[in-house]
Design an enzyme around this catalytic site. Structure first.
Site, PDB file in Angstrom:
ATOM      1  N   HIS A   1       1.724   4.011   1.811  1.00 43.87           N
ATOM      2  CA  HIS A   1       2.207   4.775   3.222  1.00 43.87           C
ATOM      3  C   HIS A   1       3.642   4.630   2.846  1.00 43.87           C
ATOM      4  CE1 HIS A   1      -1.476   4.230   5.997  1.00 43.87           C
ATOM      5  NE2 HIS A   1      -1.644   5.529   4.972  1.00 43.87           N
TER       6      HIS A   1
ATOM      7  N   HIS B   1       0.660  -1.214  -0.018  1.00 38.68           N
ATOM      8  CA  HIS B   1       0.028   0.134  -0.094  1.00 38.68           C
ATOM      9  C   HIS B   1       0.903   0.979  -0.054  1.00 38.68           C
ATOM     10  CE1 HIS B   1       1.037  -0.601   4.381  1.00 38.68           C
ATOM     11  NE2 HIS B   1       0.390   0.676   4.566  1.00 38.68           N
TER      12      HIS B   1
ATOM     13  N   HIS C   1      -7.430  -0.545   5.719  1.00 40.18           N
ATOM     14  CA  HIS C   1      -6.442   0.511   6.223  1.00 40.18           C
ATOM     15  C   HIS C   1      -6.160   1.402   5.443  1.00 40.18           C
ATOM     16  CE1 HIS C   1      -2.528   1.703   8.104  1.00 40.18           C
ATOM     17  NE2 HIS C   1      -2.030   1.357   7.074  1.00 40.18           N
TER      18      HIS C   1
ATOM     19  N   ASP D   1       6.134   4.495   5.026  1.00 43.71           N
ATOM     20  CA  ASP D   1       6.971   3.702   5.508  1.00 43.71           C
ATOM     21  C   ASP D   1       7.112   2.250   4.927  1.00 43.71           C
ATOM     22  OD1 ASP D   1       4.147   3.584   6.483  1.00 43.71           O
ATOM     23  OD2 ASP D   1       4.934   2.118   8.074  1.00 43.71           O
ATOM     24  N   HIS D   2       6.339   2.351   3.846  1.00 44.48           N
ATOM     25  CA  HIS D   2       6.519   0.941   2.990  1.00 44.48           C
ATOM     26  C   HIS D   2       6.953   1.280   1.667  1.00 44.48           C
ATOM     27  CE1 HIS D   2       3.690  -1.276   5.709  1.00 44.48           C
ATOM     28  NE2 HIS D   2       3.496  -0.096   6.231  1.00 44.48           N
TER      29      HIS D   2
ATOM     30  N   HIS E   1       4.730  -4.761  10.667  1.00 44.70           N
ATOM     31  CA  HIS E   1       4.990  -4.109  11.844  1.00 44.70           C
ATOM     32  C   HIS E   1       4.982  -5.122  13.321  1.00 44.70           C
ATOM     33  CE1 HIS E   1       4.783   0.148  10.680  1.00 44.70           C
ATOM     34  NE2 HIS E   1       3.915  -0.220   9.895  1.00 44.70           N
TER      35      HIS E   1
ATOM     36  N   ASP F   1      -0.120  -3.831   6.382  1.00 50.88           N
ATOM     37  CA  ASP F   1      -0.696  -3.304   7.583  1.00 50.88           C
ATOM     38  C   ASP F   1      -2.154  -3.893   7.507  1.00 50.88           C
ATOM     39  OD1 ASP F   1       1.818  -2.315   8.033  1.00 50.88           O
ATOM     40  OD2 ASP F   1       0.994  -0.028   7.808  1.00 50.88           O
TER      41      ASP F   1
HETATM   42 FE    FE Z   1       2.971   0.907   8.040  1.00 55.38          FE
HETATM   43 ZN    ZN Z   2       0.259   1.765   6.758  1.00 63.84          ZN
END
Ligand code: FE
Ligand code: ZN
Length: 260
Positions: free
Chosen positions: A57, A55, A111, A59-60, A172, A134
């Protein structure tokens, strides 16, 4: 057959790396940061053969451009123009073949709306593997940033229907906080009680608590248990209507977790 290992990133992310046992070509899932990936590739003289994204975001996705710079590396991911660097967009029901391993793509909105998961029957040690970003966490699920509780319920139900021995590689290390909440929802769940102990041990040795399995999550994760009497009771105590559907239960439990 795959060998799968976590690359810790940021504070609590896992970038999952996998490869066939006899190959130096590796794939990474959700490289939010290029640096720890590049260090590992250099250290073990591995070649990055592809990137899988769940996805949008940051941090990915944050490491995509650096890892692919000047190279011809395929980047698989959702059909979302906001993600820079995707070369192969995927839809629900698609399959991709990486080396000899076939992956099924499952849309898992909730999410985020673009969220997808990757499932293969040929993971580690004869077990299927699920890279779920996530959407599903050990003992929890992702926050509803973009989707509805209905969408998350459908997404989680689809993941929960994979074989019990499917190993669940989430993005995570949120397990301990998730289990504290799960205990509040189901104080009498014995399997959960044992899992809390196991997880505390692993964390005290600085070991990851991921992967889990679908079977374990079905027994302990409140977000996969919105049909269980104790979870329904807990949700009703938090305002769910007495004739609540599983999606209502999930909505109430998710909102409870948000300010737990
Ligand atoms: Fe994340
Ligand atoms: Zn995320």
């Amino acid at each position: 057959m795959l060998i799968i290992s976590p690359i810790p990133a940021f504070h609590d992310n896992y970038i999952w790396m996998f490869h066939s046992p006899d190959s130096r070509n590796v794939y990474v899932v959700d490289p939010g940061d290029a640096k720890p990936v590049q260090q590992l590739l250099d250290k073990h003289q591995l070649t990055l053969a592809g990137i899988l994204i769940t996805h949008h975001h940051f941090d990915h996705t944050g490491g995509i451009s650096e890892l692919t710079k000047g190279k011809n590396i395929p980047v698989y991911g959702p059909d979302n123009h906001n993600i820079d660097g995707i070369t192969n967009t995927l839809q629900d029901g698609d399959t991709i073949k990486l080396d000899e391993n076939r992956f099924n793509i499952v849309a898992t909105p909730g999410h985020t709306l673009d969220h997808i998961a990757y499932f293969t029957e040929t993971g580690e040690a004869g077990n299927p593997a699920l890279f779920c970003g996530d959407t599903l966490f050990v003992g929890g699920c992702g926050r509803l940033f973009e989707g509805t509780a209905e969408q998350m319920y459908t997404s989680l139900s689809r993941l929960a229907s994979f074989p019990g021995n499917t190993r669940v590689y989430c993005a995570h290390e949120y397990t301990q906080a998730n289990l504290r909440f799960a205990r509040a929802v189901e104080p009498d769940n014995q399997i959960l009680k044992e899992q809390v102990k196991e997880v505390a041990e692993r964390r005290s040795e600085n070991q990851p608590t991921v992967p889990s399995t679908i079977q374990k999550e079905l027994a302990t994760n409140p977000f996969l248990r919105s049909n269980q009497p104790d979870v329904i009771k807990a949700a009703c105590n938090r305002g769910a209507p007495s004739n609540a559907k599983p999606t209502d239960i999930l909505r109430v439990i998710r909102a409870w977790k948000d300010d737990f």
